[in-house]
Motif scaffolding. Structure first.
Motif, PDB file in Angstrom:
ATOM      1  N   UNK A  74      -0.555  54.251  12.449  1.00  9.27           N
ATOM      2  CA  UNK A  74      -2.092  53.266  12.221  1.00  9.27           C
ATOM      3  C   UNK A  74      -2.825  53.102  10.638  1.00  9.27           C
ATOM      4  N   UNK A  75      -2.860  54.408  10.038  1.00  4.00           N
ATOM      5  CA  UNK A  75      -2.961  54.770   8.597  1.00  4.00           C
ATOM      6  C   UNK A  75      -2.216  52.690   7.716  1.00  4.00           C
ATOM      7  N   UNK A  76      -1.183  52.906   8.351  1.00  2.00           N
ATOM      8  CA  UNK A  76      -0.329  51.944   6.950  1.00  2.00           C
ATOM      9  C   UNK A  76      -0.581  50.362   8.397  1.00  2.00           C
ATOM     10  N   UNK A  77      -1.100  50.486   9.466  1.00  2.00           N
ATOM     11  CA  UNK A  77      -1.718  49.034   9.803  1.00  2.00           C
ATOM     12  C   UNK A  77      -2.977  48.766   9.362  1.00  2.00           C
ATOM     13  N   UNK A 123      -0.549  44.289  12.984  1.00  3.37           N
ATOM     14  CA  UNK A 123      -0.118  45.249  13.112  1.00  3.37           C
ATOM     15  C   UNK A 123       0.848  46.105  13.757  1.00  3.37           C
ATOM     16  N   UNK A 124       0.729  47.073  14.562  1.00  2.73           N
ATOM     17  CA  UNK A 124       0.386  49.111  14.419  1.00  2.73           C
ATOM     18  C   UNK A 124       2.185  48.047  14.557  1.00  2.73           C
ATOM     19  N   UNK A 125       2.793  47.717  15.869  1.00  2.46           N
ATOM     20  CA  UNK A 125       4.488  47.032  16.323  1.00  2.46           C
ATOM     21  C   UNK A 125       5.326  47.322  14.337  1.00  2.46           C
ATOM     22  N   UNK A 126       4.200  46.103  13.532  1.00  5.06           N
ATOM     23  CA  UNK A 126       5.147  46.829  12.181  1.00  5.06           C
ATOM     24  C   UNK A 126       4.802  47.749  11.704  1.00  5.06           C
ATOM     25  N   UNK A 127       4.003  47.746  11.578  1.00  2.00           N
ATOM     26  CA  UNK A 127       4.130  49.114  10.448  1.00  2.00           C
ATOM     27  C   UNK A 127       5.260  50.524  11.397  1.00  2.00           C
ATOM     28  N   UNK A 128       4.867  50.473  12.574  1.00  2.00           N
ATOM     29  CA  UNK A 128       6.052  51.333  13.038  1.00  2.00           C
ATOM     30  C   UNK A 128       7.732  51.090  12.627  1.00  2.00           C
ATOM     31  N   UNK A 129       8.111  49.355  12.699  1.00  2.96           N
ATOM     32  CA  UNK A 129       8.714  49.016  12.449  1.00  2.96           C
ATOM     33  C   UNK A 129       9.348  49.856  10.656  1.00  2.96           C
ATOM     34  N   UNK A 130       8.537  49.668  10.381  1.00  3.83           N
ATOM     35  CA  UNK A 130       8.903  50.457   8.569  1.00  3.83           C
ATOM     36  C   UNK A 130       9.221  52.081   8.841  1.00  3.83           C
ATOM     37  N   UNK A 131       8.269  52.148   9.504  1.00  5.37           N
ATOM     38  CA  UNK A 131       8.576  53.964   9.434  1.00  5.37           C
ATOM     39  C   UNK A 131      10.081  53.804  10.449  1.00  5.37           C
ATOM     40  N   UNK A 132      10.644  53.194  11.147  1.00  2.00           N
ATOM     41  CA  UNK A 132      11.416  53.338  12.059  1.00  2.00           C
ATOM     42  C   UNK A 132      12.841  53.071  10.590  1.00  2.00           C
ATOM     43  N   UNK A 133      12.673  52.137   9.849  1.00  2.00           N
ATOM     44  CA  UNK A 133      13.358  52.329   9.018  1.00  2.00           C
ATOM     45  C   UNK A 133      13.907  52.909   8.541  1.00  2.00           C
ATOM     46  N   UNK A 134      12.928  53.526   7.570  1.00  2.00           N
ATOM     47  CA  UNK A 134      12.879  54.618   7.215  1.00  2.00           C
ATOM     48  C   UNK A 134      13.620  55.593   7.869  1.00  2.00           C
TER      49      UNK A 134
END
Length: 248
Positions: free
Chosen positions: A38-41, A47-58
C-alpha cells in the motif's frame, strides 16, 4: 528522496531497484521492515499489483522475506552480490566513465559456452571500457545466455545500465546471484585490447574471469575484466592456524 532510476524500465523494476539500493546503502538494515504494498503504491502512484510484483522480485532474489500477517523484512543473510567485488583491486565507483563499445547476440566462444552451459551456442555479449578517476582503464566483456535477450532487452543497449548490467539482469528475470567463481591469470594482450587500453606491443595484461550462478547453479553471467600491467594488486589475508604451513 528517490534515487535516479532508468525510466525505460517497467515500473515494478524501478521500485525493486530503488528498494535494493536502500538495502545496499544500509538505509534498510537486515531485519528492517520494508514499505508495504500500500505504501509503495501510494508513493510511486501505481496499482497495488505492481507494488506486489516489485516486492516479489526482491523476495525471489532472497533479498527480503515475508512474515505471515506481519509484513516484509530485509533478509538477515543478504543475497546481494555487488556488481564489482573488490578482490582484485579497488571497486568501480559511481563517477567512473563507462563506455559501451559493443552489445549484440553473437556466437559464443568455447570458453564462454563452457561457463554458461555446454548447450550455449550463442550468447549476449556486452563490451565496455571503464576509466576511473585516476585515468586507469579496464576493458570488460560480459556474456549472458542468449535467452535473456527477450526478458532483459536492455542488455543489448549501447549505453551503461543503472547499477550495472548484472544487477539489471537480476531484477529483470527475478533471480539473484548466489555463487561467484573467479579465476585470475596473465597473458599477452590482443590487438583489440592494446588498442582500447593504449598499450604498446607486446604487453602483458591481468585477466580476471568471473562466473555468477543463481541458487540452482545456473549461470547468469560470465565476465572477463582485462587490466593493464601494474594496475591491480591481489591482496589476501589468512590465519596461520588454518592455513597450510608457509614456512617451508
Amino acid at each position: 528522496m528517490m534515487a535516479e532510476i532508468d525510466d525505460t524500465l517497467p515500473k515494478y523494476l524501478q521500485i525493486s531497484a530503488y528498494l535494493r539500493e536502500l538495502i545496499e546503502r544500509g538505509e534498510l538494515a537486515p531485519g528492517a521492515e520494508v514499505p508495504s504494498e500500500r505504501e509503495l503504491a501510494a508513493r510511486w502512484k501505481v496499482a497495488r499489483p505492481t507494488a506486489a510484483k516489485a516486492l516479489n522480485t526482491l523476495r525471489q532474489q532472497g533479498i527480503v522475506r515475508s512474515r505471515r500477517g506481519s509484513g516484509t523484512y530485509v533478509s538477515d543473510r543478504s543475497a546481494l552480490m555487488r556488481e564489482n567485488v573488490p578482490r582484485y583491486g579497488p571497486p568501480f565507483a559511481a563517477d567512473d566513465s563507462v563506455t559501451v563499445l559493443e552489445a549484440a547476440v553473437v556466437a559464443a566462444p568455447r570458453e564462454v559456452a563452457e561457463a554458461l552451459g555446454p548447450s550455449r551456442a550463442r550468447a549476449v555479449m556486452r563490451k565496455g571500457l571503464n576509466i576511473d578517476s585516476s585515468g586507469s582503464a579496464t576493458l570488460i566483456t560480459s556474456w549472458y545466455p542468449d535467452g535473456f535477450a527477450e526478458s532483459a532487452v536492455h542488455l543489448l543497449a549501447l549505453e551503461p545500465l543503472p547499477g550495472g548490467a548484472l544487477r539489471y539482469l537480476e531484477s529483470a528475470i527475478g533471480r539473484g546471484t548466489a555463487v561467484v567463481r573467479e579465476r585470475v591469470g596473465a597473458r599477452l594482450a590482443t590487438a583489440d585490447e592494446r588498442r582500447h587500453l593504449a598499450l604498446l606491443s607486446p604487453a602483458a595484461v591481468l585477466v580476471v574471469h568471473r562466473t555468477c550462478l543463481d541458487a540452482d547453479g545456473v549461470a547468469l553471467e560470465f565476465r572477463a575484466a582485462v587490466h593493464p600491467p601494474g594496475d591491480r594488486i591481489l591482496q589476501q589475508e589468512y590465519s596461520t592456524s588454518s592455513a597450510a604451513d608457509f614456512r617451508d
